[in-house]
Design a protein around this motif. Structure first.
Motif, PDB file in Angstrom:
ATOM      1  N   ARG A 246     -24.332  43.243  24.377  1.00 20.63           N
ATOM      2  CA  ARG A 246     -24.088  41.961  23.698  1.00 20.63           C
ATOM      3  C   ARG A 246     -23.661  40.907  24.728  1.00 20.63           C
ATOM      4  O   ARG A 246     -22.528  40.398  24.668  1.00 20.63           O
ATOM      5  N   PRO A 247     -24.544  40.574  25.677  1.00 19.18           N
ATOM      6  CA  PRO A 247     -24.169  39.601  26.708  1.00 19.18           C
ATOM      7  C   PRO A 247     -23.914  38.224  26.101  1.00 19.18           C
ATOM      8  O   PRO A 247     -24.581  37.806  25.154  1.00 19.18           O
ATOM      9  N   ARG A 253     -27.937  37.596  29.943  1.00 16.59           N
ATOM     10  CA  ARG A 253     -29.063  37.917  29.068  1.00 16.59           C
ATOM     11  C   ARG A 253     -30.371  37.949  29.863  1.00 16.59           C
ATOM     12  O   ARG A 253     -31.254  38.770  29.593  1.00 16.59           O
ATOM     13  N   ARG A 256     -30.456  41.295  31.647  1.00 15.30           N
ATOM     14  CA  ARG A 256     -30.750  42.397  30.725  1.00 15.30           C
ATOM     15  C   ARG A 256     -32.201  42.362  30.272  1.00 15.30           C
ATOM     16  O   ARG A 256     -32.885  43.394  30.241  1.00 15.30           O
ATOM     17  N   ASP A 257     -32.701  41.186  29.942  1.00 16.88           N
ATOM     18  CA  ASP A 257     -34.049  41.093  29.389  1.00 16.88           C
ATOM     19  C   ASP A 257     -35.148  41.170  30.444  1.00 16.88           C
ATOM     20  O   ASP A 257     -36.324  41.274  30.109  1.00 16.88           O
ATOM     21  N   ARG A 268     -36.923  39.731  22.760  1.00 18.97           N
ATOM     22  CA  ARG A 268     -36.573  39.202  24.068  1.00 18.97           C
ATOM     23  C   ARG A 268     -36.217  37.725  23.924  1.00 18.97           C
ATOM     24  O   ARG A 268     -36.843  36.993  23.167  1.00 18.97           O
ATOM     25  N   VAL A 269     -35.207  37.276  24.663  1.00 18.03           N
ATOM     26  CA  VAL A 269     -34.816  35.870  24.620  1.00 18.03           C
ATOM     27  C   VAL A 269     -35.747  35.068  25.503  1.00 18.03           C
ATOM     28  O   VAL A 269     -36.507  35.609  26.300  1.00 18.03           O
TER      29      VAL A 269
END
Length: 325
Positions: A246-247, A253, A256-257, A268-269
């Motif tokens: 939960r960044p 993020r 992570r992504d 994906r963001v």
């Protein structure tokens, strides 16, 4: 938990003079570490993650005293290492494992000599036979045969050399070890072996680690807490599970992504754009704003402070996603 803090950086800074004017005054200064505050508790692993050049290794070397600090304070068990007596104890009880197992070992020395060097420097095991027994015990502790003591570094693989480096770091029975990307130069299968060994040693010896890497997944695997650095700034800090799953900061993020995912339907963001700016020409305001999909005028004008947004969680972002949504 304050009483369990082993090492603490308070607003630690490290600058490098890149260019001087004709009078010898600093003209161009690289701000490698920018007012970073971070504590390491007894028995815990703090992971430090970020892209190459973000200041992770410089922070660790400054915290250890290999580089002189430009500002801030370093505390060991609540006392400043500016005190010579505290620094003497600090240097003995805090050791480092270096990134490159090829260049961090003297090729002209045997393994026995390499591991014995700190013992000799501190007057431990002054008898050669006693010292050799200690070296062989340390080698066996890192899963190497005692006979390796009489061999030279070039006779070993990269993973074996790193084990020698770890044995050297253990020689003085440290309380904390700084691991500066200790597995990045190794094969994947060897990386797992080294990480599992470090975790075993932590359990057996009660060690603390500062574990530095650019791989968020590996840092998550070994760390109790994770700090994220970008262009010399600490932009997020919190429990490892929370930071990974939960960044809060857009840069975390992004890290992570950018990882490979087995599930093609995973959400994906929007990825950050562009390349990391030069630390010699850092953006105004928030240093991440030139790559951030959330950036606006406030981000250009004001550098966000690292603030506590929930118990144990810190983020330096005007619009960082809070855990409560």
């Amino acid at each position: 938990m304050k009483q369990n803090i082993l090492i603490e950086a308070q607003q630690l800074e490290k600058n490098f003079v890149v260019r001087e004017d004709w009078l010898g005054r600093p003209e161009t200064v690289l701000r490698a570490v920018c007012a970073v505050s971070l504590a390491i508790h007894s028995g815990e692993t703090v992971g430090l993650v970020g892209e190459s050049g973000c200041g992770k290794s410089t922070f660790a070397r400054t915290l250890l005293g290999l580089y002189g600090k430009s500002g801030g304070q370093i505390l060991y068990k609540g006392r400043s290492v500016d005190d010579k007596a505290v620094m003497a104890a600090y240097r003995r009880h805090v050791q480092m494992i270096f990134q490159d197992p090829y260049s961090s070992l003297d090729p002209r020395m045997t393994v026995e000599d390499i591991i014995s060097e700190p013992l000799i420097s501190y007057g431990i095991c002054t008898d050669r036979a006693q010292r050799l027994r200690r070296v062989r015990d340390l080698l066996e502790e890192v899963d190497m045969r005692a006979e390796a003591a009489q061999r030279y570094p070039h006779e070993f693989s990269g993973g074996q050399r790193q084990r020698v480096g770890i044995a050297r770091a253990l020689a003085l029975a440290p309380e904390c070890i700084f691991c500066d990307e200790p597995i990045s130069a190794l094969d994947v299968s060897v990386q797992v072996q080294i990480v599992n060994m470090l975790k075993r040693l932590q359990q057996e010896r009660g060690l603390s680690y500062l574990f530095i890497a650019h791989d968020l997944a590996m840092v998550h695997h070994v760390s109790h807490r994770i700090g994220v650095m970008y262009l010399g700034h600490l932009v997020e800090l919190g429990p490892g599970e929370d930071v990974f799953h939960r960044p809060l900061h857009p840069y975390t993020r992004l890290l992570r992504d950018s990882m490979a995912r087995p599930d093609p339907h995973s959400v994906r963001v929007v990825p950050a754009q562009g390349e990391t700016p030069s630390p010699l020409d850092a953006p105004s305001g928030c240093v991440f704003r030139t790559r951030c999909p959330l950036a606006d005028g406030r981000c250009a004008a004001e550098m966000p402070a690292l603030q506590c947004v929930s118990p144990g969680r810190y983020v330096a972002c005007h619009y960082g996603v809070r855990e409560d949504g």
